[in-house]
Scaffold this motif. Structure first.
Motif, short mmCIF file in Angstrom:
data_model
loop_
_atom_site.label_atom_id
_atom_site.label_comp_id
_atom_site.label_asym_id
_atom_site.label_seq_id
_atom_site.Cartn_x
_atom_site.Cartn_y
_atom_site.Cartn_z
N ALA A 152 24.02 12.15 11.90
CA ALA A 152 23.12 12.92 12.77
C ALA A 152 23.78 13.28 14.09
O ALA A 152 23.65 14.40 14.59
CB ALA A 152 21.83 12.14 13.01
N PRO A 200 14.19 9.74 10.44
CA PRO A 200 14.80 8.41 10.49
C PRO A 200 14.04 7.36 9.68
O PRO A 200 12.86 7.52 9.38
CB PRO A 200 14.75 8.07 11.98
N THR A 226 9.12 16.20 12.02
CA THR A 226 9.80 16.76 10.86
C THR A 226 8.81 17.12 9.76
O THR A 226 8.92 18.19 9.15
CB THR A 226 10.85 15.77 10.34
N TYR A 279 23.45 7.18 8.74
CA TYR A 279 22.51 8.21 9.18
C TYR A 279 22.73 8.56 10.65
O TYR A 279 22.80 9.73 11.02
CB TYR A 279 21.06 7.74 8.96
N ARG A 280 22.85 7.55 11.48
CA ARG A 280 23.03 7.79 12.92
C ARG A 280 24.35 8.50 13.20
O ARG A 280 24.41 9.41 14.03
CB ARG A 280 22.96 6.48 13.68
N ARG A 307 15.54 15.69 11.73
CA ARG A 307 15.82 14.27 11.45
C ARG A 307 14.57 13.60 10.90
O ARG A 307 13.47 13.87 11.33
CB ARG A 307 16.26 13.58 12.73
#
Length: 106
Positions: free
Chosen positions: A57, A75, A98, A53-54, A73
Motif C-alpha cells: 500500500a 485493511p 472503501t 499489505y502495508r 485500501r
C-alpha cells in the motif's frame, strides 16, 4: 540510492538476496500501479499478511501519488474474532469508505 544500500563485493549473499527481494517488491508495486492507471476496470490485489499489505500500500501510494483515487485500501481488522476489543476506528473508517466507493462505482 543511498551509498550504504549498494552491496559491496564483500557483502554477504543473504544481504544481496534481501536487496534483490526488496527491488523485486518495488518492481511489482510499479507494475501494479501502471496496470491500475491503464485499466478501466476495478482490480483487487490481496496480500497474504498485514506486513506485506502495508508495504504494498505504501509503495503503490508512492507510484499513484498523481492519481490517489485509484488506490482503495481495505485493511485487516487486526483483532481476533473472540477478542473483547473493537478494531481501531481508523481501520473501521477506511473499510467503510472503501465499501461505500464500491457501492457507487459504476
Amino acid at each position: 540510492m543511498n551509498q550504504s544500500n549498494i552491496p559491496s563485493p564483500t557483502t554477504s549473499p543473504s544481504a544481496i538476496t534481501s536487496l534483490a527481494a526488496n527491488l523485486a517488491q518495488v518492481g511489482l508495486a510499479y507494475q501494479l500501479a501502471k496496470q491500475a492507471e491503464n485499466s478501466k476496470q476495478l482490480q483487487v490485489w490481496i496480500c497474504p499478511d498485514v506486513r506485506s499489505y502495508r508495504i504494498l500500500a505504501e509503495e503503490l501510494s508512492f507510484f499513484l501519488q498523481d492519481r490517489p483515487e485509484l488506490l482503495w485500501r481495505f485493511p485487516a481488522w487486526e483483532v481476533l474474532p473472540y477478542d473483547r476489543v473493537s478494531p481501531h476506528h481508523a481501520i473501521v473508517g477506511e473499510r467503510f469508505a472503501t465499501l461505500g466507493k464500491l457501492l457507487h462505482q459504476p
